[in-house]
Design a protein around this motif. Structure first.
Motif, PDB file in Angstrom:
ATOM      1  N   VAL A 154       0.836  -1.213   0.000  1.00  0.00           N
ATOM      2  CA  VAL A 154       0.000   0.000   0.000  1.00  0.00           C
ATOM      3  C   VAL A 154       0.866   1.256   0.000  1.00  0.00           C
ATOM      4  N   ASN A 155       1.895   1.273   0.856  1.00  0.00           N
ATOM      5  CA  ASN A 155       2.707   2.485   0.983  1.00  0.00           C
ATOM      6  C   ASN A 155       3.522   2.790  -0.271  1.00  0.00           C
ATOM      7  N   ALA A 156       3.785   1.751  -1.071  1.00  0.00           N
ATOM      8  CA  ALA A 156       4.611   1.939  -2.275  1.00  0.00           C
ATOM      9  C   ALA A 156       3.789   2.157  -3.536  1.00  0.00           C
ATOM     10  N   ASP A 157       2.479   2.005  -3.457  1.00  0.00           N
ATOM     11  CA  ASP A 157       1.636   2.081  -4.659  1.00  0.00           C
ATOM     12  C   ASP A 157       1.340   3.542  -5.002  1.00  0.00           C
ATOM     13  N   PRO A 158       1.765   4.017  -6.168  1.00  0.00           N
ATOM     14  CA  PRO A 158       1.522   5.425  -6.531  1.00  0.00           C
ATOM     15  C   PRO A 158       0.040   5.762  -6.666  1.00  0.00           C
ATOM     16  N   CYS A 159      -0.797   4.754  -6.914  1.00  0.00           N
ATOM     17  CA  CYS A 159      -2.235   5.013  -7.012  1.00  0.00           C
ATOM     18  C   CYS A 159      -2.814   5.533  -5.696  1.00  0.00           C
ATOM     19  N   VAL A 160      -2.197   5.126  -4.601  1.00  0.00           N
ATOM     20  CA  VAL A 160      -2.755   5.495  -3.291  1.00  0.00           C
ATOM     21  C   VAL A 160      -2.541   6.973  -2.995  1.00  0.00           C
ATOM     22  N   ARG A 161      -1.384   7.522  -3.390  1.00  0.00           N
ATOM     23  CA  ARG A 161      -1.081   8.953  -3.281  1.00  0.00           C
ATOM     24  C   ARG A 161      -1.378   9.533  -1.887  1.00  0.00           C
ATOM     25  N   ASP A 162      -0.807   8.958  -0.878  1.00  0.00           N
ATOM     26  CA  ASP A 162      -0.909   9.477   0.496  1.00  0.00           C
ATOM     27  C   ASP A 162      -2.330   9.487   1.055  1.00  0.00           C
ATOM     28  N   ARG A 163      -3.271   8.865   0.338  1.00  0.00           N
ATOM     29  CA  ARG A 163      -4.605   8.743   0.926  1.00  0.00           C
ATOM     30  C   ARG A 163      -4.633   7.683   2.022  1.00  0.00           C
ATOM     31  N   MET A 164      -3.671   6.773   1.978  1.00  0.00           N
ATOM     32  CA  MET A 164      -3.553   5.723   2.995  1.00  0.00           C
ATOM     33  C   MET A 164      -2.089   5.465   3.274  1.00  0.00           C
ATOM     34  N   LYS A 165      -1.767   5.249   4.526  1.00  0.00           N
ATOM     35  CA  LYS A 165      -0.456   4.744   4.935  1.00  0.00           C
ATOM     36  C   LYS A 165      -0.692   3.705   6.020  1.00  0.00           C
ATOM     37  N   VAL A 166       0.141   2.687   6.043  1.00  0.00           N
ATOM     38  CA  VAL A 166       0.043   1.627   7.038  1.00  0.00           C
ATOM     39  C   VAL A 166       1.392   1.513   7.748  1.00  0.00           C
ATOM     40  N   VAL A 167       1.345   1.528   9.073  1.00  0.00           N
ATOM     41  CA  VAL A 167       2.581   1.519   9.874  1.00  0.00           C
ATOM     42  C   VAL A 167       2.453   0.467  10.970  1.00  0.00           C
ATOM     43  N   PHE A 168       3.500  -0.343  11.118  1.00  0.00           N
ATOM     44  CA  PHE A 168       3.609  -1.208  12.295  1.00  0.00           C
ATOM     45  C   PHE A 168       4.754  -0.682  13.150  1.00  0.00           C
ATOM     46  N   LEU A 169       4.413  -0.255  14.374  1.00  0.00           N
ATOM     47  CA  LEU A 169       5.419   0.280  15.290  1.00  0.00           C
ATOM     48  C   LEU A 169       6.071  -0.869  16.060  1.00  0.00           C
ATOM     49  N   PRO A 170       7.359  -1.105  15.880  1.00  0.00           N
ATOM     50  CA  PRO A 170       7.992  -2.216  16.592  1.00  0.00           C
ATOM     51  C   PRO A 170       8.183  -1.926  18.070  1.00  0.00           C
ATOM     52  N   ASP A 171       8.206  -3.002  18.852  1.00  0.00           N
ATOM     53  CA  ASP A 171       8.525  -2.977  20.278  1.00  0.00           C
ATOM     54  C   ASP A 171       7.578  -2.064  21.066  1.00  0.00           C
ATOM     55  N   TYR A 172       6.284  -2.303  20.895  1.00  0.00           N
ATOM     56  CA  TYR A 172       5.311  -1.496  21.621  1.00  0.00           C
ATOM     57  C   TYR A 172       5.415  -1.750  23.124  1.00  0.00           C
ATOM     58  N   ASN A 173       5.472  -0.659  23.908  1.00  0.00           N
ATOM     59  CA  ASN A 173       5.585  -0.753  25.358  1.00  0.00           C
ATOM     60  C   ASN A 173       4.963   0.483  26.000  1.00  0.00           C
ATOM     61  N   VAL A 174       5.119   0.636  27.305  1.00  0.00           N
ATOM     62  CA  VAL A 174       4.521   1.768  28.015  1.00  0.00           C
ATOM     63  C   VAL A 174       5.067   3.085  27.473  1.00  0.00           C
ATOM     64  N   THR A 175       6.374   3.153  27.284  1.00  0.00           N
ATOM     65  CA  THR A 175       7.002   4.388  26.800  1.00  0.00           C
ATOM     66  C   THR A 175       6.409   4.805  25.469  1.00  0.00           C
ATOM     67  N   LEU A 176       6.261   3.862  24.563  1.00  0.00           N
ATOM     68  CA  LEU A 176       5.694   4.169  23.250  1.00  0.00           C
ATOM     69  C   LEU A 176       4.214   4.513  23.376  1.00  0.00           C
ATOM     70  N   GLY A 177       3.513   3.845  24.300  1.00  0.00           N
ATOM     71  CA  GLY A 177       2.116   4.172  24.530  1.00  0.00           C
ATOM     72  C   GLY A 177       1.914   5.622  24.915  1.00  0.00           C
ATOM     73  N   GLN A 178       2.878   6.180  25.645  1.00  0.00           N
ATOM     74  CA  GLN A 178       2.769   7.581  26.048  1.00  0.00           C
ATOM     75  C   GLN A 178       2.857   8.525  24.853  1.00  0.00           C
ATOM     76  N   ARG A 179       3.423   8.072  23.749  1.00  0.00           N
ATOM     77  CA  ARG A 179       3.428   8.860  22.510  1.00  0.00           C
ATOM     78  C   ARG A 179       2.156   8.625  21.702  1.00  0.00           C
ATOM     79  N   VAL A 180       1.682   7.373  21.740  1.00  0.00           N
ATOM     80  CA  VAL A 180       0.622   6.954  20.813  1.00  0.00           C
ATOM     81  C   VAL A 180      -0.752   7.450  21.253  1.00  0.00           C
ATOM     82  N   TYR A 181      -1.120   7.237  22.530  1.00  0.00           N
ATOM     83  CA  TYR A 181      -2.477   7.563  22.963  1.00  0.00           C
ATOM     84  C   TYR A 181      -2.854   9.027  22.718  1.00  0.00           C
ATOM     85  N   PRO A 182      -1.977  10.002  23.025  1.00  0.00           N
ATOM     86  CA  PRO A 182      -2.367  11.398  22.796  1.00  0.00           C
ATOM     87  C   PRO A 182      -2.541  11.759  21.323  1.00  0.00           C
TER      88      PRO A 182
END
Length: 843
Positions: free
Chosen positions: A627-655
């Motif tokens: 999806v991220n590499a397909d030019p047809c999508v043109r930033d209408r969609m991006k998909v991200v998997f954040l590695p090593d999810y933990n409490v510290t990262l949660g403090q960035r994600v929830y807000p």
């Protein structure tokens, strides 16, 4: 403009210096700790050295409160809540302690004036990964609330040398890396070698008659392990109360066997040390079904035995105390079935070590324990094979047999003819291989049993604990989970905290229900604009982090659609993926299609032995790659998997979240706490009527919640009728196209077999009913897209989610436990002055 008398400023400065909170005092303390503890001077110090110096400086400010708290508890003969949990996912301590001490600004200035950056030092802290997810994070929130509410408490657990694994993503797959959280030291803990207890394992028992002619049993173990305490201070918010998190490390009674060494057995000389220390070596992922069974039972018994022995020691050290009143001074809560062996262990200690009669010992035991159930999945209710249990804990098996005999005799008196009920209630599962049922032991040995959400508790009564509810309805109550606003709003979302406090004051931080006052600002266009700006800034910060960690550039103004939690089939991350592919197909069919721009963000760990969960992670990353590499999508969609999810990262994600994905199959999630953290930070929820979603929707309003999917009763009914996922696949062209696209190999570089196990499960079994809920989910997501286009109204909904989330503070949960289960009372701690004289230290 208000002016302050210079004499007042001087007085405040003197007071700050006297309490150790003045800026110059803090700077001096940091310099001293760098020099005397780290053994470094600034020119050669590393960032970690500076972090450690600051952490020790903050810890020093905790210790005075900690000592005053301990002395007050002893002096006032308080009842202590003891929270037994195999997991404590505490998160980083520095930032949280600065918030609770209310010295963030002073420390910020002191650090800045020392030429350092406080954000960098806070980020330097290594997070203790002492939990798998929600269970451990809940325990951490409850420790914060117990201290903030000034309730005497001790948290007991295991000091795992290696915590939950660090997660890397390689070629889309999860790779597990050792979590060496202790490699740079832990400044928050205090080693207590004087607090050491022997824990027996294996061996056999011998009956004997005591001096009074009573039947007694002596346990002769094969192995003895020593448990050593490590204490971490847990400070409440803007109070002096500082409770203890006491974690146990396993050691051999003797580290080196000279007899073995002297006869040339060099391996045997240290083998006992190695074997003993394995017990607290590593935290097992909680989805492992087979591996490490014996080690996990050893771990559970080890920390429970150390903890109960420690409580008994504390109790008997109090003047005039006997164990007959143990339950009056200790309320012990079992956080799920992991510590349930405590029922048999307290009986053993009372019977064998302290010579109590059975009836009195059992009365004390039942009055001491409360049991919190965290699962509706029958297969997740712990049980241990009789052979393993008897081999490892022979005395406990005898005690459990006797508890069971007496208990079933009572059941037969009430209902002698219902053999099915007797078999279900028994502590021993007699079908096939025989097992000890730990949930049954916890139910019989506790005076209170609770679920963790209103729906969960009702389902417990109707399903897995139905027979116990019919037997003892008075034991059951609901205690809906909560989370602490100190970490999950004040620390994580300072911009939102500042805006809220500017309007309603800061009393809400300890009384979250006060957020209701925000409703009066919903129609204030300037307030809504400020609210939107804070959310956008949080999203920009997360976007920078994502680009740094993954290289993916995302649009902060797109809808941040986030699902972060343990990866499990029942949590249905793959349903989310089906929606992503559905949107992708629509764009491919119509490249000019107008859709609401979205960024789909995932995070979470799969248990190393859980293949299907790891395959879901691979699917997410494979779809993201396409999806991220397909030019047809043109930033209408991006998909991200954040590695090593933990409490510290949660403090960035929830807000930063706009949309919170809480999409588990109805009737399977006990409560959830991520759903609360998202809503607290202004995210709207798309979810099923599962766990605490039910109550969140009731509180925030149906119009501010995106509901889809089968209800619990519909799930049960459909399964009873005979659920056929294949019919959903064949009758829904959109769904069929999505499944077929995965099967075609487009997301797996032409490998049509890679995702076949996942597709076969969905098409032929689908135990979590993704295909049944698919269309409802897709339709609901379309409602989300339409709603997000009206940013002004979306902001109104966001504000109302925060304003009405007060029920889900862990403070409310703890107050209910104290009132209904523990009968524990608060105690205000006054700081004591300590002075040094020639005669030594005096109070």
């Amino acid at each position: 403009m208000t002016t302050i008398d210079p004499s007042t400023v001087a007085t405040l400065q003197i007071e700050d210096d006297r309490t150790g909170l003045g800026i110059e005092t803090l700077r001096r303390a940091m310099a001293d700790n760098l020099f005397y503890i780290q053994g470094k001077y600034p020119e050669i110090a590393t960032k970690n050295d500076f972090y450690m110096a600051l952490a020790y400086t903050v810890r020093d400010r905790l210790l005075k409160r900690w000592i005053s708290t301990t002395r007050s508890y002893v002096k006032n003969d308080v009842k202590v809540v003891c929270y037994l949990s195999a997991e404590f996912l505490m998160g980083p301590q520095l930032g949280n302690n600065l918030i609770n001490l209310d010295i963030y600004e002073q420390v910020h200035k002191a650090v800045t004036e020392s030429g350092l950056n406080i954000e960098e030092l806070i980020e330097q802290e290594e997070e203790p990964g002492l939990g798998n997810g929600g269970l451990g994070r809940l325990a951490a929130c409850y420790m914060d609330s117990l201290a903030s509410l000034e309730i005497p408490a001790i948290g007991y657990g295991i000091r795992y040398e290696f915590g939950i694994f660090d997660q890397e993503i390689r070629d889309g797959w999860q790779v597990e890396i050792t979590d060496k959280w202790l490699q740079w030291g832990n400044p928050w803990e205090i080693h207590r070698p004087e607090l050491a207890y022997e824990v027996k394992l294996g061996g056999h028992t011998e009956p004997y008659t005591d001096q009074y002619g009573n039947y007694r049993v002596r346990w002769i173990p094969d192995q003895v392990v020593k448990g050593i305490a490590y204490d971490t201070p847990i400070l409440g918010y803007k109070v002096n109360t500082t409770n203890i998190l006491r974690l146990w490390k396993a050691e051999a009674p003797e580290s080196f066997d000279f007899q073995s060494f002297n006869v040339g057995d060099y391996y045997g000389a240290v083998n006992k040390k190695v074997v003993s220390e394995n017990i607290s070596k590593v935290l097992y992922p909680n989805d492992e079904q087979v591996q490490g069974k014996q080690l996990r039972l050893e771990q559970q018994y080890f920390f429970v035995s150390c903890s109960l022995q420690n409580m008994i020691r504390i109790h008997l050290d109090r003047p005039g105390k006997s164990l007959a009143t143990f339950h009056e001074n200790f309320a012990v809560q079992l956080n799920d079935t992991h510590p349930a062996i405590g029922v048999a262990e307290l009986m053993r200690l009372l019977l064998d070590e302290h010579q109590f009669a059975w009836e009195q010992a059992w009365d004390i035991t039942q009055k001491t324990f409360g049991y919190t159930n965290h699962t509706l999945l029958p297969e997740a209710l712990e049980k241990w094979s009789i052979n393993l249990f008897g081999k490892l804990l022979p005395r406990h098996l005898e005690i459990i047999y006797e508890i069971n005999r007496r208990f079933l005799d009572q059941v037969r008196l009430q209902d002698p003819y219902d053999q099915g009920k007797i078999a279900r209630l028994s502590l021993i599962d007699e079908t096939g291989d025989r097992y000890v049922r730990m949930a049954n032991l916890a139910c019989v040995g506790s005076h209170a049993i609770n679920g963790v959400a209103a729906l969960h508790t009702e389902l417990l009564k109707q399903t897995v604990l139905r027979d116990f509810y019919q037997l003892w309805p008075e034991k059951f109550s609901n205690k809906t989970n909560g989370v602490t606003p100190r970490r999950w709003i004040v620390l994580s979302n300072p911009g939102l905290t500042s805006l809220i406090s500017s309007k309603i004051g800061d009393n809400w931080i300890k009384h979250l229900e006060d957020l209701r006052q925000l409703e009066s600002f919903v129609e204030d266009s300037n307030f809504r604009q400020q609210w939107r700006q804070i959310k956008l800034e949080n999203k920009r910060n997360l976007a920078k982090y994502i680009q740094k960690k993954t290289g993916i550039v995302i649009n902060p103004e797109s809808l941040f659609d986030i699902q972060v939690k343990r990866i499990h089939e029942y949590k249905r991350q793959h349903l989310n993926v089906l929606h992503i592919i559905t949107l992708y197909n629509r764009i491919k069919h119509n490249p000019d299609l107008e859709i609401t721009p979205r960024t789909f963000i995932f995070g979470g760990k799969a248990a190393p032995g859980y293949y299907m969960a790891k395959l879901i992670i691979k699917l997410i990353n494979s779809v993201a790659e396409v999806v991220n590499a397909d030019p047809c999508v043109r930033d209408r969609m991006k998909v991200v998997f954040l590695p090593d999810y933990n409490v510290t990262l949660g403090q960035r994600v929830y807000p930063a979240a706009d949309l919170s994905e809480q999409i588990s199959t109805a009737g399977l999630e006990a409560s959830g706490t991520g759903n609360m953290k998202f809503s607290m930070n202004g995210a709207l929820t798309i979810g099923t009527l599962d766990g605490a979603n039910v109550e969140i929707r009731q509180e925030v309003g149906e119009e501010n919640f995106f509901l889809f999917g089968l209800r619990t009763e519909e799930v049960y009914a459909l399964k009873t009728q005979g659920y056929n996922p294949w019919s959903y696949y064949n009758s829904n062209p959109q769904l069929k196209e999505v499944i077929d696209l995965i099967a075609s190999g487009i997301f797996s570089h032409g490998d049509t077999g890679l995702f076949r196990p996942l597709l076969d499960s969905l098409l032929h079994h689908d135990p979590f009913m993704l295909l049944a809920d698919y269309q409802s989910y897709i339709d609901c997501q379309e409602q989300v897209s339409q709603a997000y286009r009206n940013q002004d109204n979306w902001t109104r909904m966001s504000i109302l989610n925060v304003a009405r989330i007060g029920k889900f503070s862990s403070d409310r949960s703890i107050q209910e436990y104290c009132q209904d289960i523990w009968q524990a009372k608060s105690l205000t701690i006054e700081l004591e002055e300590y002075v040094q004289s020639k005669a030594g230290l005096k109070v």
